[in-house]
Design a protein around this motif. Structure first.
Motif, PDB file in Angstrom:
ATOM      1  N   LEU A  62       0.807  -1.215   0.000  1.00 20.95           N
ATOM      2  CA  LEU A  62       0.000   0.000   0.000  1.00 20.95           C
ATOM      3  C   LEU A  62       0.843   1.270   0.000  1.00 20.95           C
ATOM      4  CD1 LEU A  62      -2.976   0.735  -0.069  1.00 20.95           C
ATOM      5  CD2 LEU A  62      -2.961   0.748   2.423  1.00 20.95           C
ATOM      6  N   HIS A  63       1.977   1.249   0.700  1.00 17.34           N
ATOM      7  CA  HIS A  63       2.849   2.428   0.761  1.00 17.34           C
ATOM      8  C   HIS A  63       3.348   2.827  -0.629  1.00 17.34           C
ATOM      9  CE1 HIS A  63       5.753   5.311   2.207  1.00 17.34           C
ATOM     10  NE2 HIS A  63       6.670   4.711   1.488  1.00 17.34           N
ATOM     11  N   LYS A  64       3.586   1.866  -1.496  1.00 19.42           N
ATOM     12  CA  LYS A  64       4.061   2.171  -2.853  1.00 19.42           C
ATOM     13  C   LYS A  64       3.022   2.937  -3.657  1.00 19.42           C
ATOM     14  CE  LYS A  64       7.172  -1.762  -3.121  1.00 19.42           C
ATOM     15  NZ  LYS A  64       7.498  -3.015  -3.787  1.00 19.42           N
ATOM     16  N   ILE A  65       1.753   2.696  -3.364  1.00 17.32           N
ATOM     17  CA  ILE A  65       0.681   3.383  -4.088  1.00 17.32           C
ATOM     18  C   ILE A  65       0.368   4.733  -3.452  1.00 17.32           C
ATOM     19  CG2 ILE A  65      -1.777   3.264  -4.677  1.00 17.32           C
ATOM     20  CD1 ILE A  65      -1.392   0.217  -4.878  1.00 17.32           C
ATOM     21  N   THR A  66       0.254   4.760  -2.128  1.00 19.49           N
ATOM     22  CA  THR A  66      -0.186   5.977  -1.450  1.00 19.49           C
ATOM     23  C   THR A  66       0.941   6.940  -1.123  1.00 19.49           C
ATOM     24  OG1 THR A  66       0.004   4.998   0.764  1.00 19.49           O
ATOM     25  CG2 THR A  66      -2.116   4.746  -0.388  1.00 19.49           C
ATOM     26  N   LYS A  67       2.175   6.433  -1.004  1.00 22.18           N
ATOM     27  CA  LYS A  67       3.335   7.260  -0.634  1.00 22.18           C
ATOM     28  C   LYS A  67       3.135   7.969   0.701  1.00 22.18           C
ATOM     29  CE  LYS A  67       5.278   6.604  -4.727  1.00 22.18           C
ATOM     30  NZ  LYS A  67       5.609   5.256  -4.979  1.00 22.18           N
ATOM     31  N   THR A  68       2.410   7.310   1.608  1.00 20.57           N
ATOM     32  CA  THR A  68       2.160   7.868   2.935  1.00 20.57           C
ATOM     33  C   THR A  68       2.419   6.812   4.000  1.00 20.57           C
ATOM     34  OG1 THR A  68      -0.163   7.229   2.930  1.00 20.57           O
ATOM     35  CG2 THR A  68       0.369   9.425   2.073  1.00 20.57           C
ATOM     36  N   ASN A  69       2.374   7.244   5.245  1.00 13.28           N
ATOM     37  CA  ASN A  69       2.565   6.344   6.383  1.00 13.28           C
ATOM     38  C   ASN A  69       1.241   6.083   7.075  1.00 13.28           C
ATOM     39  OD1 ASN A  69       5.400   6.060   6.162  1.00 13.28           O
ATOM     40  ND2 ASN A  69       5.612   8.121   6.988  1.00 13.28           N
ATOM     41  N   ILE A  70       0.265   5.561   6.334  1.00 12.16           N
ATOM     42  CA  ILE A  70      -1.014   5.221   6.934  1.00 12.16           C
ATOM     43  C   ILE A  70      -0.984   3.777   7.415  1.00 12.16           C
ATOM     44  CG2 ILE A  70      -2.333   6.908   5.617  1.00 12.16           C
ATOM     45  CD1 ILE A  70      -3.166   4.568   3.766  1.00 12.16           C
ATOM     46  N   LEU A  71      -1.895   3.449   8.312  1.00 11.56           N
ATOM     47  CA  LEU A  71      -1.985   2.099   8.849  1.00 11.56           C
ATOM     48  C   LEU A  71      -3.430   1.637   8.750  1.00 11.56           C
ATOM     49  CD1 LEU A  71      -0.786  -0.305  10.484  1.00 11.56           C
ATOM     50  CD2 LEU A  71      -1.441   0.971  12.536  1.00 11.56           C
ATOM     51  N   VAL A  72      -3.643   0.491   8.107  1.00  8.06           N
ATOM     52  CA  VAL A  72      -4.972  -0.106   8.064  1.00  8.06           C
ATOM     53  C   VAL A  72      -5.132  -0.895   9.360  1.00  8.06           C
ATOM     54  CG1 VAL A  72      -6.533  -1.656   6.845  1.00  8.06           C
ATOM     55  CG2 VAL A  72      -4.972  -0.190   5.543  1.00  8.06           C
ATOM     56  N   CYS A  73      -5.965  -0.381  10.254  1.00  8.19           N
ATOM     57  CA  CYS A  73      -6.134  -0.969  11.588  1.00  8.19           C
ATOM     58  C   CYS A  73      -7.094  -2.147  11.578  1.00  8.19           C
ATOM     59  CB  CYS A  73      -6.688   0.068  12.550  1.00  8.19           C
ATOM     60  SG  CYS A  73      -5.684   1.528  12.692  1.00  8.19           S
ATOM     61  N   ILE A  90      -6.755  -6.264  -0.440  1.00  5.74           N
ATOM     62  CA  ILE A  90      -7.967  -5.448  -0.391  1.00  5.74           C
ATOM     63  C   ILE A  90      -8.952  -5.963  -1.433  1.00  5.74           C
ATOM     64  CG2 ILE A  90      -8.873  -3.123  -0.712  1.00  5.74           C
ATOM     65  CD1 ILE A  90      -6.087  -2.107   0.218  1.00  5.74           C
ATOM     66  N   LYS A  91     -10.250  -6.013  -1.030  1.00  8.69           N
ATOM     67  CA  LYS A  91     -11.296  -6.543  -1.899  1.00  8.69           C
ATOM     68  C   LYS A  91     -12.427  -5.536  -2.044  1.00  8.69           C
ATOM     69  CE  LYS A  91     -10.456 -11.041   0.093  1.00  8.69           C
ATOM     70  NZ  LYS A  91     -10.481 -11.373   1.477  1.00  8.69           N
ATOM     71  N   PRO A  92     -13.141  -5.598  -3.154  1.00  9.72           N
ATOM     72  CA  PRO A  92     -14.336  -4.745  -3.283  1.00  9.72           C
ATOM     73  C   PRO A  92     -15.327  -5.065  -2.164  1.00  9.72           C
ATOM     74  CG  PRO A  92     -13.820  -5.816  -5.378  1.00  9.72           C
ATOM     75  CD  PRO A  92     -12.926  -6.420  -4.341  1.00  9.72           C
ATOM     76  N   GLY A  93     -15.936  -4.046  -1.634  1.00  8.53           N
ATOM     77  CA  GLY A  93     -16.889  -4.225  -0.543  1.00  8.53           C
ATOM     78  C   GLY A  93     -16.270  -4.129   0.835  1.00  8.53           C
ATOM     79  N   ASN A  94     -14.945  -4.061   0.911  1.00  5.41           N
ATOM     80  CA  ASN A  94     -14.276  -3.885   2.203  1.00  5.41           C
ATOM     81  C   ASN A  94     -14.546  -2.487   2.746  1.00  5.41           C
ATOM     82  OD1 ASN A  94     -11.136  -5.644   1.563  1.00  5.41           O
ATOM     83  ND2 ASN A  94     -13.033  -6.427   2.330  1.00  5.41           N
ATOM     84  N   HIS A  95     -14.630  -2.416   4.064  1.00  4.96           N
ATOM     85  CA  HIS A  95     -14.568  -1.144   4.776  1.00  4.96           C
ATOM     86  C   HIS A  95     -13.200  -1.137   5.436  1.00  4.96           C
ATOM     87  CE1 HIS A  95     -18.802   0.363   4.742  1.00  4.96           C
ATOM     88  NE2 HIS A  95     -18.982  -0.894   4.344  1.00  4.96           N
ATOM     89  N   LEU A  96     -12.348  -0.191   5.033  1.00  6.92           N
ATOM     90  CA  LEU A  96     -11.006  -0.075   5.601  1.00  6.92           C
ATOM     91  C   LEU A  96     -11.016   0.996   6.674  1.00  6.92           C
ATOM     92  CD1 LEU A  96      -8.886  -0.041   2.317  1.00  6.92           C
ATOM     93  CD2 LEU A  96      -9.518  -2.018   3.712  1.00  6.92           C
ATOM     94  N   TYR A  97     -10.470   0.668   7.836  1.00  6.67           N
ATOM     95  CA  TYR A  97     -10.341   1.625   8.929  1.00  6.67           C
ATOM     96  C   TYR A  97      -8.867   1.994   9.008  1.00  6.67           C
ATOM     97  CZ  TYR A  97     -15.033   0.107   9.830  1.00  6.67           C
ATOM     98  OH  TYR A  97     -16.365  -0.173   9.694  1.00  6.67           O
ATOM     99  N   ILE A  98      -8.573   3.226   8.618  1.00  5.00           N
ATOM    100  CA  ILE A  98      -7.197   3.664   8.413  1.00  5.00           C
ATOM    101  C   ILE A  98      -6.872   4.789   9.378  1.00  5.00           C
ATOM    102  CG2 ILE A  98      -5.617   4.689   6.725  1.00  5.00           C
ATOM    103  CD1 ILE A  98      -7.416   3.461   4.545  1.00  5.00           C
ATOM    104  N   THR A  99      -5.673   4.737   9.938  1.00 11.67           N
ATOM    105  CA  THR A  99      -5.217   5.809  10.816  1.00 11.67           C
ATOM    106  C   THR A  99      -3.910   6.398  10.260  1.00 11.67           C
ATOM    107  OG1 THR A  99      -4.774   6.434  13.102  1.00 11.67           O
ATOM    108  CG2 THR A  99      -3.891   4.329  12.384  1.00 11.67           C
ATOM    109  N   GLY A 100      -3.726   7.670  10.555  1.00 11.36           N
ATOM    110  CA  GLY A 100      -2.536   8.387  10.131  1.00 11.36           C
ATOM    111  C   GLY A 100      -2.657   9.846  10.527  1.00 11.36           C
TER     112      GLY A 100
END
Length: 106
Positions: A62-73, A90-100
């Motif tokens: 994910l870091h390669k795509i977003t170029k950020t330091n986020i964390l999928v909790c 990651i799949k379609p229909g997922n709810h991702l809870y991300i912190t950063g």
């Protein structure tokens, strides 16, 4: 004035409304955004659409795509909630809870 009236906190409704509008405009694709640590940390919920470029991406990439330091909790899908590891795709229909930090999200 707060101490004189015995209140532990006074809320300015106009400021709170403006802050919420700012959060919504900052994260238009987020389902929900909460702020912690005096505005230093954001926790956002994102829904993964069928056409998302994140579909099939493993979290360790994910870091390669977003170029950020986020964390999928956490990830929820239907009734299931998991704490994912780096190999989770990651799949379609997922709810991702991300912190950063706020900067990581913009």
């Amino acid at each position: 004035m707060r101490n004189q009236l015995g209140f532990s906190m006074i809320v300015n409704p106009e400021l709170e409304a403006a802050s919420e509008i700012c959060r919504v405009l900052s994260f238009p694709s987020a389902v929900k955004v909460d702020t912690f640590s005096r505005g230093k940390v954001e926790l956002a919920e994102f829904f993964v659409e069928d056409h998302s470029r994140l579909n099939g991406v493993e979290l360790n990439q994910l870091h390669k795509i977003t170029k950020t330091n986020i964390l999928v909790c956490a990830v929820s899908h239907n009734e299931d909630v998991i704490i994912p590891d780096g190999n989770y795709a990651i799949k379609p229909g997922n709810h991702l809870y991300i912190t950063g930090t706020h900067q990581d999200f913009i």
